[in-house]
Write a protein that holds these residues in place. Structure first.
Motif, PDB file in Angstrom:
ATOM      1  N   ALA A 215      62.920 105.615 -31.088  1.00 44.55           N
ATOM      2  CA  ALA A 215      63.614 106.380 -30.046  1.00 44.55           C
ATOM      3  C   ALA A 215      64.332 105.447 -29.072  1.00 44.55           C
ATOM      4  CB  ALA A 215      62.622 107.268 -29.302  1.00 44.55           C
ATOM      5  N   ARG A 216      63.693 104.335 -28.749  1.00 38.00           N
ATOM      6  CA  ARG A 216      64.342 103.362 -27.862  1.00 38.00           C
ATOM      7  C   ARG A 216      65.585 102.769 -28.512  1.00 38.00           C
ATOM      8  NH1 ARG A 216      58.967 100.027 -25.811  1.00 38.00           N
ATOM      9  NH2 ARG A 216      58.195 101.629 -24.333  1.00 38.00           N
ATOM     10  N   GLU A 217      65.473 102.465 -29.784  1.00 38.10           N
ATOM     11  CA  GLU A 217      66.634 101.907 -30.486  1.00 38.10           C
ATOM     12  C   GLU A 217      67.776 102.918 -30.546  1.00 38.10           C
ATOM     13  OE1 GLU A 217      65.117 100.753 -34.237  1.00 38.10           O
ATOM     14  OE2 GLU A 217      63.997  99.005 -33.475  1.00 38.10           O
ATOM     15  N   ALA A 218      67.427 104.199 -30.809  1.00 42.47           N
ATOM     16  CA  ALA A 218      68.463 105.229 -30.843  1.00 42.47           C
ATOM     17  C   ALA A 218      69.093 105.416 -29.472  1.00 42.47           C
ATOM     18  CB  ALA A 218      67.860 106.546 -31.335  1.00 42.47           C
ATOM     19  N   LEU A 219      68.258 105.375 -28.416  1.00 43.30           N
ATOM     20  CA  LEU A 219      68.782 105.506 -27.056  1.00 43.30           C
ATOM     21  C   LEU A 219      69.669 104.325 -26.705  1.00 43.30           C
ATOM     22  CD1 LEU A 219      68.834 107.019 -24.378  1.00 43.30           C
ATOM     23  CD2 LEU A 219      66.762 105.778 -23.709  1.00 43.30           C
ATOM     24  N   GLY A 220      69.268 103.134 -27.127  1.00 42.02           N
ATOM     25  CA  GLY A 220      70.102 101.962 -26.865  1.00 42.02           C
ATOM     26  C   GLY A 220      71.444 102.059 -27.565  1.00 42.02           C
ATOM     27  N   THR A 221      71.448 102.591 -28.771  1.00 41.77           N
ATOM     28  CA  THR A 221      72.719 102.775 -29.488  1.00 41.77           C
ATOM     29  C   THR A 221      73.602 103.784 -28.770  1.00 41.77           C
ATOM     30  OG1 THR A 221      71.609 102.276 -31.580  1.00 41.77           O
ATOM     31  CG2 THR A 221      73.728 103.402 -31.700  1.00 41.77           C
ATOM     32  N   SER A 222      73.004 104.881 -28.316  1.00 40.78           N
ATOM     33  CA  SER A 222      73.772 105.900 -27.598  1.00 40.78           C
ATOM     34  C   SER A 222      74.339 105.340 -26.297  1.00 40.78           C
ATOM     35  CB  SER A 222      72.883 107.111 -27.305  1.00 40.78           C
ATOM     36  OG  SER A 222      72.387 107.667 -28.503  1.00 40.78           O
ATOM     37  N   GLU A 223      73.544 104.570 -25.571  1.00 42.56           N
ATOM     38  CA  GLU A 223      74.026 103.972 -24.329  1.00 42.56           C
ATOM     39  C   GLU A 223      75.165 102.992 -24.606  1.00 42.56           C
ATOM     40  OE1 GLU A 223      70.742 102.203 -22.393  1.00 42.56           O
ATOM     41  OE2 GLU A 223      69.920 104.107 -21.649  1.00 42.56           O
ATOM     42  N   PHE A 224      75.061 102.266 -25.696  1.00 44.34           N
ATOM     43  CA  PHE A 224      76.132 101.325 -26.033  1.00 44.34           C
ATOM     44  C   PHE A 224      77.436 102.062 -26.299  1.00 44.34           C
ATOM     45  CE2 PHE A 224      78.568  99.105 -29.342  1.00 44.34           C
ATOM     46  CZ  PHE A 224      78.834  97.903 -28.690  1.00 44.34           C
ATOM     47  N   VAL A 225      77.330 103.183 -27.041  1.00 43.71           N
ATOM     48  CA  VAL A 225      78.531 103.961 -27.356  1.00 43.71           C
ATOM     49  C   VAL A 225      79.128 104.564 -26.089  1.00 43.71           C
ATOM     50  CG1 VAL A 225      79.394 105.964 -28.592  1.00 43.71           C
ATOM     51  CG2 VAL A 225      77.765 104.431 -29.704  1.00 43.71           C
ATOM     52  N   VAL A 226      78.285 105.131 -25.240  1.00 45.77           N
ATOM     53  CA  VAL A 226      78.767 105.761 -24.009  1.00 45.77           C
ATOM     54  C   VAL A 226      79.389 104.728 -23.077  1.00 45.77           C
ATOM     55  CG1 VAL A 226      78.049 107.009 -21.937  1.00 45.77           C
ATOM     56  CG2 VAL A 226      77.152 107.678 -24.170  1.00 45.77           C
ATOM     57  N   ASN A 227      78.770 103.577 -22.980  1.00 43.85           N
ATOM     58  CA  ASN A 227      79.315 102.546 -22.090  1.00 43.85           C
ATOM     59  C   ASN A 227      80.590 101.917 -22.642  1.00 43.85           C
ATOM     60  OD1 ASN A 227      77.346 102.742 -20.059  1.00 43.85           O
ATOM     61  ND2 ASN A 227      75.924 101.459 -21.246  1.00 43.85           N
ATOM     62  N   SER A 228      80.858 102.117 -23.915  1.00 44.26           N
ATOM     63  CA  SER A 228      82.091 101.578 -24.503  1.00 44.26           C
ATOM     64  C   SER A 228      83.301 102.464 -24.202  1.00 44.26           C
ATOM     65  CB  SER A 228      81.928 101.437 -26.021  1.00 44.26           C
ATOM     66  OG  SER A 228      80.858 100.567 -26.332  1.00 44.26           O
ATOM     67  N   LEU A 229      83.061 103.669 -23.724  1.00 46.80           N
ATOM     68  CA  LEU A 229      84.168 104.572 -23.415  1.00 46.80           C
ATOM     69  C   LEU A 229      84.837 104.188 -22.109  1.00 46.80           C
ATOM     70  CD1 LEU A 229      82.428 107.985 -24.304  1.00 46.80           C
ATOM     71  CD2 LEU A 229      83.979 106.639 -25.738  1.00 46.80           C
ATOM     72  N   ASN A 230      86.149 104.429 -22.057  1.00 46.01           N
ATOM     73  CA  ASN A 230      86.890 104.180 -20.814  1.00 46.01           C
ATOM     74  C   ASN A 230      86.869 105.389 -19.886  1.00 46.01           C
ATOM     75  OD1 ASN A 230      87.673 101.549 -21.564  1.00 46.01           O
ATOM     76  ND2 ASN A 230      89.370 102.364 -22.802  1.00 46.01           N
ATOM     77  N   ASP A 231      86.448 106.539 -20.418  1.00 45.57           N
ATOM     78  CA  ASP A 231      86.359 107.737 -19.597  1.00 45.57           C
ATOM     79  C   ASP A 231      85.045 107.762 -18.832  1.00 45.57           C
ATOM     80  OD1 ASP A 231      88.799 108.582 -20.598  1.00 45.57           O
ATOM     81  OD2 ASP A 231      87.855 109.610 -22.301  1.00 45.57           O
ATOM     82  N   MET A 232      85.065 108.414 -17.674  1.00 46.67           N
ATOM     83  CA  MET A 232      83.859 108.546 -16.863  1.00 46.67           C
ATOM     84  C   MET A 232      82.924 109.569 -17.511  1.00 46.67           C
ATOM     85  SD  MET A 232      85.614 108.659 -13.074  1.00 46.67           S
ATOM     86  CE  MET A 232      84.053 109.014 -12.305  1.00 46.67           C
TER      87      MET A 232
END
Length: 289
Positions: A215-232
């Protein structure tokens, strides 16, 4: 007549001593049987009969006292055995509850003597190593064999440091099952030292955290994807409390995550989150749209 007197006395004495656990029944048997003989002897016209009667009375009185003392000893032993049985049952229930709790929480326990090498595992510890409880004798070599080769050196280094008293043992590592499955466990232990400062006993637990790790690894992947976006991007719960904001949101607002996470949206952005917008935001959260 002398033979009958001592035969009856012997039977009564045997009843008082051998049946001391039920002293009342023994007395009810012995007293009437002896009373007839004693009365017959005391009513005799010879000194021998009277002397034998008094001897039988004294003998029965002495054996009654012995029987009473033995009765107390027997009752005390029965009470002690009853208390021991209650304690054993309570201990068995406690062990069953502990085993059930370990199984539900996927937590195993161990007791290791680093001097003699004696090692004991709970049933759940066997399962965490992919083994059936009691199918093999736990040894340190068996434990070491289960640790993932890439984690073995790190785990052993932390364990040796704990045995030297340098730090508490708290280590997360992977375990390889005989069937090829790989699980992640979190181990903690307490080292007991003797007067010379040498480790003589290690008590600890091991918990399977494979699901948590994934679950931590999946959450880390999701955070990486979200933080890669230029939109707020931000996320609030039904109480309009911020739970997540991405890097673009922090850059645009000039706020850090520490200033935002866990706070109400109107408190974070009072000029932006108006009452009308707050009502609309709550309706959106409640409807799930």
């Amino acid at each position: 007549q002398t033979f009958l007197v001592f035969a009856v006395a012997g039977i009564c004495v045997s009843a008082l001593t051998t049946n001391s656990f039920d002293l009342k029944a023994a007395m009810l048997f012995a007293c009437p049987a002896a009373a007839v003989t004693v009365v017959r002897l005391l009513m005799g016209d010879t000194e021998i009969n009277i002397a034998m009667g008094f001897m039988v009375v004294l003998l029965l009185a002495f054996m009654a006292a012995v029987g009473l003392r033995r009765n107390r000893v027997v009752r005390d032993n029965v009470a002690l055995r009853r208390d021991d049985a209650v304690q054993v049952q309570a201990l068995q229930r406690s062990h069953q509850q502990l085993h059930r709790a370990e199984q539900l929480a996927h937590v195993g326990s161990f007791d290791w003597d680093p001097v003699s090498g004696d090692l004991q595992w709970s049933d759940e510890h066997f399962r965490l190593w992919g083994l059936e409880p009691g199918t093999t004798v736990p040894t340190y070599a068996l434990f070491e064999q289960g640790v993932h080769p890439q984690d073995r050196a790190r785990q052993q280094a932390m364990q040796q440091a704990a045995l030297r008293g340098e730090c508490p043992y708290d280590c997360t590592y992977r375990v390889c099952w005989p069937g090829g499955e790989v699980h992640t466990v979190h181990g903690r232990s307490e080292v007991l030292f003797n007067a010379a400062g040498q480790a003589e006993r290690v008590l600890g637990t091991v918990q399977d955290i494979t699901a948590i790790q994934r679950a931590r690894e999946a959450l880390g992947t999701s955070e990486f994807v979200v933080n890669s976006l230029n939109d707020m991007v931000s996320m609030v719960d039904r109480d309009c409390i911020y739970r997540m904001v991405n890097d673009a949101w922090c850059r645009s607002t000039g706020l850090t995550r520490e200033q935002v996470i866990g706070r109400l949206a109107p408190d974070v952005l009072p000029d932006v989150v108006t009452r009308e917008r707050l009502v609309a935001l709550r309706e959106c959260v409640e409807s799930g749209e």
